[in-house]
Design a protein around this motif. Structure first.
Motif, PDB file in Angstrom:
ATOM      1  N   LEU A  18      39.243  49.454  45.758  1.00 51.90           N
ATOM      2  CA  LEU A  18      39.001  48.300  46.624  1.00 51.90           C
ATOM      3  C   LEU A  18      38.389  47.150  45.824  1.00 51.90           C
ATOM      4  O   LEU A  18      38.811  45.993  45.939  1.00 51.90           O
ATOM      5  CB  LEU A  18      38.078  48.724  47.768  1.00 51.90           C
ATOM      6  N   LEU A  19      37.394  47.473  45.007  1.00 52.28           N
ATOM      7  CA  LEU A  19      36.749  46.433  44.201  1.00 52.28           C
ATOM      8  C   LEU A  19      37.708  45.836  43.175  1.00 52.28           C
ATOM      9  O   LEU A  19      37.707  44.620  42.950  1.00 52.28           O
ATOM     10  CB  LEU A  19      35.502  46.991  43.515  1.00 52.28           C
ATOM     11  N   ALA A  20      38.528  46.661  42.554  1.00 50.85           N
ATOM     12  CA  ALA A  20      39.506  46.134  41.593  1.00 50.85           C
ATOM     13  C   ALA A  20      40.441  45.156  42.295  1.00 50.85           C
ATOM     14  O   ALA A  20      40.693  44.054  41.793  1.00 50.85           O
ATOM     15  CB  ALA A  20      40.284  47.271  40.946  1.00 50.85           C
ATOM     16  N   GLU A  21      40.955  45.528  43.457  1.00 45.24           N
ATOM     17  CA  GLU A  21      41.873  44.651  44.182  1.00 45.24           C
ATOM     18  C   GLU A  21      41.194  43.353  44.618  1.00 45.24           C
ATOM     19  O   GLU A  21      41.739  42.259  44.442  1.00 45.24           O
ATOM     20  CB  GLU A  21      42.445  45.377  45.401  1.00 45.24           C
ATOM     21  N   THR A  22      40.007  43.460  45.187  1.00 53.34           N
ATOM     22  CA  THR A  22      39.335  42.236  45.671  1.00 53.34           C
ATOM     23  C   THR A  22      38.886  41.356  44.509  1.00 53.34           C
ATOM     24  O   THR A  22      38.958  40.129  44.603  1.00 53.34           O
ATOM     25  CB  THR A  22      38.141  42.561  46.590  1.00 53.34           C
ATOM     26  N   TRP A  23      38.444  41.977  43.417  1.00 49.20           N
ATOM     27  CA  TRP A  23      38.046  41.170  42.268  1.00 49.20           C
ATOM     28  C   TRP A  23      39.231  40.421  41.671  1.00 49.20           C
ATOM     29  O   TRP A  23      39.102  39.254  41.312  1.00 49.20           O
ATOM     30  CB  TRP A  23      37.347  42.046  41.222  1.00 49.20           C
ATOM     31  N   HIS A  24      40.376  41.089  41.556  1.00 49.96           N
ATOM     32  CA  HIS A  24      41.551  40.381  41.035  1.00 49.96           C
ATOM     33  C   HIS A  24      41.945  39.239  41.968  1.00 49.96           C
ATOM     34  O   HIS A  24      42.245  38.135  41.511  1.00 49.96           O
ATOM     35  CB  HIS A  24      42.719  41.348  40.808  1.00 49.96           C
ATOM     36  N   ALA A  25      41.916  39.474  43.261  1.00 50.82           N
ATOM     37  CA  ALA A  25      42.285  38.424  44.215  1.00 50.82           C
ATOM     38  C   ALA A  25      41.314  37.254  44.175  1.00 50.82           C
ATOM     39  O   ALA A  25      41.710  36.097  44.333  1.00 50.82           O
ATOM     40  CB  ALA A  25      42.347  39.002  45.631  1.00 50.82           C
ATOM     41  N   THR A  26      40.044  37.549  43.943  1.00 48.14           N
ATOM     42  CA  THR A  26      39.007  36.517  43.974  1.00 48.14           C
ATOM     43  C   THR A  26      38.819  35.825  42.630  1.00 48.14           C
ATOM     44  O   THR A  26      38.649  34.606  42.574  1.00 48.14           O
ATOM     45  CB  THR A  26      37.661  37.143  44.410  1.00 48.14           C
ATOM     46  N   TYR A  27      38.833  36.591  41.542  1.00 52.95           N
ATOM     47  CA  TYR A  27      38.359  36.063  40.264  1.00 52.95           C
ATOM     48  C   TYR A  27      39.414  35.864  39.180  1.00 52.95           C
ATOM     49  O   TYR A  27      39.100  35.280  38.139  1.00 52.95           O
ATOM     50  CB  TYR A  27      37.239  36.957  39.722  1.00 52.95           C
ATOM     51  N   ASP A  28      40.648  36.321  39.371  1.00 59.49           N
ATOM     52  CA  ASP A  28      41.657  36.113  38.325  1.00 59.49           C
ATOM     53  C   ASP A  28      41.791  34.637  37.961  1.00 59.49           C
ATOM     54  O   ASP A  28      41.886  34.289  36.780  1.00 59.49           O
ATOM     55  CB  ASP A  28      43.021  36.658  38.749  1.00 59.49           C
ATOM     56  N   ALA A  29      41.796  33.774  38.961  1.00 55.35           N
ATOM     57  CA  ALA A  29      41.955  32.338  38.705  1.00 55.35           C
ATOM     58  C   ALA A  29      40.728  31.749  38.009  1.00 55.35           C
ATOM     59  O   ALA A  29      40.842  30.725  37.325  1.00 55.35           O
ATOM     60  CB  ALA A  29      42.215  31.595  40.010  1.00 55.35           C
TER      61      ALA A  29
END
Length: 166
Positions: A18-29
């Motif tokens: 869950l954290l990996a998915e939300t972090w990528h969605a939030t912080y990749d940019a």
């Protein structure tokens, strides 16, 4: 319908994903996908999460519908300031955001520290969605800081605080 409950060791693999998915969605940019992958590999690995789960002065919650986890939250008493809770994490999977899950987890975390008189958090000032959420839940900006963790050291943060209790 999701219910907020205390996390268990059996949840940690799902929480890590869950954290990996939300972090990528939030912080990749903001940080780049490679850096986010490096951060989640360390900060959100099961052993790191287990150490949080085992803290005595903390609460670790998940939003669970019996089939999947939609969110997680972690807060602990802040050693640097008496009677203050530090909200370390509050994340909801992107597909479940804006459905009240974050609100429900936050409400549960607020009640877990009856002796605390304030809750504090740090947020990247470019994370508009998180700032809007925290502002809507009574937090106000009280200062600025910088990340000290190696992967994002020096990245500016805004510090928000909310009074707790009566």
């Amino acid at each position: 319908m999701f219910f907020v409950r205390t996390a268990s060791e059996g949840d940690l693999v799902k929480v890590s994903a869950l954290l990996a998915e939300t972090w990528h969605a939030t912080y990749d940019a903001l940080y780049g996908a490679d850096k986010v992958s490096q951060i989640t590999a360390r900060w959100h690995a099961v052993p790191a999460l287990k150490s949080r789960l085992e803290r005595k002065d903390a609460e670790f919650v998940v939003a669970d519908n019996g089939k999947e986890l939609a969110g997680m939250g972690f807060a602990a008493m802040w050693k640097e300031r008496p009677k203050t809770v530090l909200l370390h994490q509050l994340y909801v999977l992107p597909r479940y955001q804006r459905q009240g899950i974050g609100r429900d987890m936050f409400a549960e975390l607020e009640t877990c520290f009856p002796d605390a008189n304030a809750m504090i958090l740090e947020v990247d000032p470019r994370n508009d969605a998180a700032i809007a959420f925290y502002s809507a839940h009574g937090f106000v900006k009280v200062g600025e800081a910088k990340h000290t963790a190696d992967d994002v050291s020096g990245v500016p943060l805004h510090v928000y605080e909310k009074p707790l209790g009566a």
